[in-house]
Design an enzyme around this catalytic site. Structure first.
Site, PDB file in Angstrom:
ATOM      1  N   ASP A   1      84.974 107.081  31.375  1.00  0.00           N
ATOM      2  CA  ASP A   1      83.864 107.113  32.836  1.00  0.00           C
ATOM      3  C   ASP A   1      84.130 106.325  33.340  1.00  0.00           C
ATOM      4  O   ASP A   1      84.435 104.743  32.790  1.00  0.00           O
ATOM      5  CB  ASP A   1      81.991 106.975  32.103  1.00  0.00           C
TER       6      ASP A   1
ATOM      7  N   TRP B   1      51.851  72.770  19.294  1.00  0.00           N
ATOM      8  CA  TRP B   1      52.139  71.985  17.642  1.00  0.00           C
ATOM      9  C   TRP B   1      50.752  72.616  17.749  1.00  0.00           C
ATOM     10  O   TRP B   1      49.650  73.437  17.527  1.00  0.00           O
ATOM     11  CB  TRP B   1      51.769  70.529  17.637  1.00  0.00           C
TER      12      TRP B   1
ATOM     13  N   ASP C   1      59.831  63.680   1.906  1.00  0.00           N
ATOM     14  CA  ASP C   1      59.471  63.793   3.171  1.00  0.00           C
ATOM     15  C   ASP C   1      59.487  62.731   4.134  1.00  0.00           C
ATOM     16  O   ASP C   1      60.417  61.061   2.772  1.00  0.00           O
ATOM     17  CB  ASP C   1      59.105  64.791   3.140  1.00  0.00           C
TER      18      ASP C   1
ATOM     19  N   ARG D   1      52.699  59.070  19.182  1.00  0.00           N
ATOM     20  CA  ARG D   1      53.191  59.196  17.594  1.00  0.00           C
ATOM     21  C   ARG D   1      53.709  57.806  17.697  1.00  0.00           C
ATOM     22  O   ARG D   1      54.367  57.610  16.538  1.00  0.00           O
ATOM     23  CB  ARG D   1      53.140  59.978  17.210  1.00  0.00           C
TER      24      ARG D   1
ATOM     25  N   LYS E   1      66.117  67.140   6.132  1.00  0.00           N
ATOM     26  CA  LYS E   1      65.349  67.857   6.865  1.00  0.00           C
ATOM     27  C   LYS E   1      65.211  66.323   8.313  1.00  0.00           C
ATOM     28  O   LYS E   1      64.943  65.530   8.051  1.00  0.00           O
ATOM     29  CB  LYS E   1      64.408  68.397   6.332  1.00  0.00           C
ATOM     30  N   TRP E   2      65.849  67.115   9.720  1.00  0.00           N
ATOM     31  CA  TRP E   2      66.434  66.707  10.118  1.00  0.00           C
ATOM     32  C   TRP E   2      64.846  66.877  11.648  1.00  0.00           C
ATOM     33  O   TRP E   2      64.640  67.987  12.453  1.00  0.00           O
ATOM     34  CB  TRP E   2      67.744  67.080  11.153  1.00  0.00           C
ATOM     35  N   ASP E   3      64.166  65.703  11.683  1.00  0.00           N
ATOM     36  CA  ASP E   3      62.866  65.400  12.518  1.00  0.00           C
ATOM     37  C   ASP E   3      63.040  65.538  13.730  1.00  0.00           C
ATOM     38  O   ASP E   3      63.707  64.244  14.386  1.00  0.00           O
ATOM     39  CB  ASP E   3      61.484  65.134  11.849  1.00  0.00           C
TER      40      ASP E   3
ATOM     41  N   CYS F   1      64.162  70.944  13.010  1.00  0.00           N
ATOM     42  CA  CYS F   1      62.208  70.441  12.557  1.00  0.00           C
ATOM     43  C   CYS F   1      62.096  69.351  13.675  1.00  0.00           C
ATOM     44  O   CYS F   1      62.655  68.485  14.022  1.00  0.00           O
ATOM     45  CB  CYS F   1      61.792  70.300  11.755  1.00  0.00           C
TER      46      CYS F   1
ATOM     47  N   ASP G   1      54.123  73.228  11.555  1.00  0.00           N
ATOM     48  CA  ASP G   1      53.809  72.423  10.350  1.00  0.00           C
ATOM     49  C   ASP G   1      52.047  72.984  10.532  1.00  0.00           C
ATOM     50  O   ASP G   1      51.345  72.613   8.545  1.00  0.00           O
ATOM     51  CB  ASP G   1      53.196  70.715  11.021  1.00  0.00           C
TER      52      ASP G   1
HETATM   53  C1  GLA Z   1      56.546  66.349  11.103  1.00  0.00           C
HETATM   54  C2  GLA Z   1      57.148  67.398  10.559  1.00  0.00           C
HETATM   55  C3  GLA Z   1      56.415  67.568   9.109  1.00  0.00           C
HETATM   56  C4  GLA Z   1      56.606  66.033   8.182  1.00  0.00           C
HETATM   57  C5  GLA Z   1      56.412  65.470   9.208  1.00  0.00           C
HETATM   58  C6  GLA Z   1      56.185  63.679   8.597  1.00  0.00           C
HETATM   59  O1  GLA Z   1      55.341  66.727  11.464  1.00  0.00           O
HETATM   60  O2  GLA Z   1      57.205  68.575  11.198  1.00  0.00           O
HETATM   61  O3  GLA Z   1      56.557  68.736   8.173  1.00  0.00           O
HETATM   62  O4  GLA Z   1      57.874  65.696   8.164  1.00  0.00           O
HETATM   63  O5  GLA Z   1      56.735  65.214   9.996  1.00  0.00           O
HETATM   64  O6  GLA Z   1      56.057  62.634   9.354  1.00  0.00           O
END
Ligand code: GLA
Length: 750
Positions: free
Chosen positions: A73, A203, A379, A456, A489-491, A539, A561
């Protein structure tokens, strides 16, 4: 990619007069070449074709994005749109691949630049194309007079047809320029009736699917927060209305009709603008959020935009999400092309919150191992002086009161129980009550002499600074070297405020929006390189940082959460439009649920979470022996079908949205050898039976045997039947009541 030297066309161009002459001659030359050959460029992949061409003015004009065309085409030459009226300039209505703000453009520009002399007019014309392969091309554009170059990168995935587009902007002027706006790409669709789908939230309420007709004007979805954000996710889908099988919200075109979709790979402030112009074309522009942007480019410097992925499906939104899921697994995730199914995790957060210590964690680990959990994750609360959320962030040493012998005894115990060990961190943040902040109060994002707004009880470290970046990488590298940690778990538990960076000259301070994210990516990449077995979860107080940028470096995400199993059904549904179930962590937690106060059975909670990558986050110290038996049985069942659930083709059979009484999903393995179905009631009303489930995606000629994971069919339900039977005749579940669930598998018989 074009090197800097290669991009300088000739020494003569440095002299303005000769350059102007040269530019005019080039323009004339381009025009005459165009008359001879159409200068059409085309990318084919999967079931789609994408094409653009150089029009008679020298602009790179969008020609086609849609279903796959025939190999022979031919497109007619690109031709700019005629001036509709003196108010509707052809420069504004002609769709371009990447348009600069200039020449009377009224629609959203891809690029807006301020020059040192006050000029802000930018008109990008085609210079050349480099075809790297059938799947990859780079187009060089240049301002008609000034030494601003833009390289547009295109690559198409041959299997899914998903295009990856991005731009590199280079300044070869003698003075700096300020980039005020830079998109990764623009996509254009011709006039038609369309529905836009996009995801918003907050949230504990992420992944709301919104659907609305596209009207004249612009719909902006964005984050101004410094990171991806809960409020909107950088994904869109546009369905063509006249091919939808059903009208109305939330169910538009699930399995039929044309859909164009895209996702931006960026974890900083971003913006996607979906705009219908005055001639009804629809244009999607996405990239860095121009709000508070202003990236100064020194002579010789370049700015690379994020990648904007885009794809096309003629199988509705279901087809679009299946393509995206495949693409993410095969090309985006760090373990692509064959990411391992995620280990079933136990996470301590909802059980203990900050009250972690060695005996308490060991007790939970023993119980988790007894039900078949693969990975134990500790955690928040293990470090510094962390007892509540008001202290300790930034001090990444093990708290000696909670863990007098360090983490090693706990990790060894977890290993002895047959699990690997994961740990929570929040590296980009600091509590003012921390040793780190007391030592380096200048390390946070802030404007001098202005308040520092806490959220927070924490502030955001300025990761754009190289000393902060190096500190974070160093601390984490040491933690991972000294301890056998398989998973982080990297928040990231707040968004930016006062995004100042006063240690660099004023003109460079707004680079923070870009450099912060680049440094985050580089830390993640370095840690993975130094610790090749390491896996990471993204996270951000739940689903605040989920995008195709972070997913190049992280193996999974925490969608929310909110772990209420009923709320999760609609969140997971929304999530699945953009992201594969492989990365969707879903924990089973306690009942009644802390957020909604809703009571549900453990079986219902397990089934809800088994649609993604399963985790357990309940307080196992409160479980009965019956609970342990139920969880053990369902984790074993999950393990046996997990590859199909997380890697298969997902069909959203019954939507949980809009107050639906019921919902159901089905996933079919790529080879069609297995299907797994989950079905749920919210509440049975007026004695209605569960709707007939007509399955999809099976091999009609093959025989499939049913295996019940939970629940049953009505009396007389076949034990084995053809794919055609399950798809056409369907299956009637014996499922009623409030918050009930059923699940079964179909296995192809050989
Ligand atoms: C955030 C995360 C939760 C937990 C808290 C810890 O809110 O989403 O799963 O890990 O922090 O302070």
């Amino acid at each position: 990619m074009f090197g800097v030297d290669e991009m300088r066309p000739s020494a003569a161009m440095r002299f303005p007069f000769i350059f102007t002459l040269f530019a005019l001659l080039t323009l004339l030359a381009v025009r005459s070449t165009l008359a001879q050959d159409a200068r059409i460029f085309r990318l084919d992949g999967g079931n789609s074709t994408y094409a653009f061409g150089v029009n008679e003015r020298g602009e790179l004009q969008t020609l086609y994005w849609g279903g796959r065309l025939g190999p022979n085409d031919r497109f007619p030459p690109a031709q700019s749109y005629p001036e509709w009226a003196s108010f509707d300039s052809s420069y504004s209505t002609t769709p371009q691949e990447y348009v600069g703000w200039g020449a009377g453009l009224f629609t959203e520009p891809a690029l807006k630049v301020s020059f040192a002399d006050g000029n802000r007019d930018l008109v990008l014309h085609f210079v050349r194309i480099t075809v790297n392969s059938q799947q990859s091309q780079e187009v060089l554009l240049k301002d008609v007079f000034r030494e601003i170059y833009v390289t547009l990168r295109y690559s198409v995935d041959p299997e899914t047809g998903i295009l990856a587009r991005s731009a590199i902007i280079e300044n070869h002027e003698k003075l700096p320029v300020v980039i005020e706006q830079a998109a990764a790409a623009q996509w254009t669709l011709p006039p038609a009736r369309y529905t836009l789908s996009y995801l918003t939230g907050r949230w504990a309420g992420e992944w709301t699917l919104n659907q609305e007709p596209i009207h004249a004007g612009a719909r902006v979805i964005e984050s101004r927060r410094g990171s991806t954000g809960h409020q909107a996710n950088p994904w869109f889908a546009i369905s063509r209305d006249d091919s939808q099988e059903r009208a109305g919200p939330a169910i538009a075109g699930e399995e039929h009709g044309e859909v164009w979709f895209g996702a931006l790979a960026w974890s900083g402030s971003w913006r996607i603008t979906v705009e219908q112009d005055q001639l009804d074309s629809v244009r999607v522009t996405g990239g860095f959020n121009p709000f508070d942007f202003g990236y100064e480019l020194e002579p010789g410097e370049r700015l690379e935009t994020p990648v904007f992925y885009g794809g096309y499906s003629d199988h509705g939104l279901g087809g679009a999400s299946r393509l995206l899921h495949r693409f993410e697994l095969a090309h985006v995730l760090p373990q692509a092309p064959e990411p391992k199914p995620r280990p079933v995790i136990y996470n301590s957060w909802e059980a203990t919150e900050f009250r972690v210590d060695e005996p308490g964690q060991v007790a939970l680990a023993e119980k988790a191992a007894s039900i078949g959990v693969d990975r134990f994750v500790m955690d928040d609360g293990w470090f510094g002086q962390r007892k509540t959320d008001n202290a300790g962030l930034g001090d990444w040493y093990v708290n000696p009161e909670k863990f007098p012998n360090g983490l090693k005894p706990l990790i060894e115990k977890v290993h002895a129980l047959g699990m690997d060990f994961g740990l929570w961190v929040e590296p980009e943040m600091v509590n003012p009550d921390s040793d780190l902040y007391r030592k380096h109060p200048d390390w946070v994002l802030s404007f001098p002499g202005r308040p520092r707004t806490e959220q927070r009880n924490q502030l955001v470290l300025n990761l754009a600074r190289s000393d902060v970046r190096d500190y974070i990488e160093g601390v984490l590298d040491r933690l991972l070297t000294e301890n056998d940690i398989a998973f982080l778990k990297w928040d990231y538990n707040r968004n930016w405020s006062e995004p100042g960076w006063d240690q660099v000259p004023v003109a460079e301070q707004r680079r923070v929006y870009v450099e912060f994210v680049h440094n985050l990516y580089s830390i993640l990449a370095d840690l993975r390189k130094k610790h090749p077995a390491l896996e990471i979860e993204s996270c951000s107080g739940g689903g605040g940082r989920v995008d195709l940028g972070i997913l190049h470096y992280t193996d999974e995400v925490w969608p929310s959460d909110n772990t209420d199993p009923f709320d999760r059904l609609s969140m997971q549904d929304g999530f699945s439009y953009a992201y594969t179930p492989q990365i969707m962590m879903a924990w089973v937690t306690d009942s009644p649920h802390w957020l909604n106060g809703r009571s549900t059975s453990l079986t219902y909670r397990m089934l809800s979470s088994m649609q993604g990558s399963l985790g357990i986050g309940a307080n196992l110290n409160h479980w009965t022996s019956e609970d342990f038996a139920t969880a053990k049985r369902l984790i074993a069942a999950y393990h046996s079908v997990q590859p199909t659930i997380v890697r298969g083709d997902l069909y959203r059979l019954l939507s949980p949205l809009d107050g639906s009484e019921v919902s159901a999903t089905e996933t079919v393995s790529r080879d069609k050898g297995q299907a797994v179905v989950f079905a749920f009631t919210h509440s049975t009303q007026e004695g209605r039976g569960f709707p007939l489930l007509q399955l999809q995606g099976l091999d009609p000629a093959a025989e499939y045997k049913i295996g019940w994971i939970e629940g049953k069919g009505i009396p007389g339900t076949a034990a084995s039947a053809s794919g055609a039977w399950w798809m056409r005749h369907g299956i009637q579940l014996d499922l009623h009541g409030d918050f009930q669930g059923a699940a079964f598998r179909l296995d192809r018989q050989h």
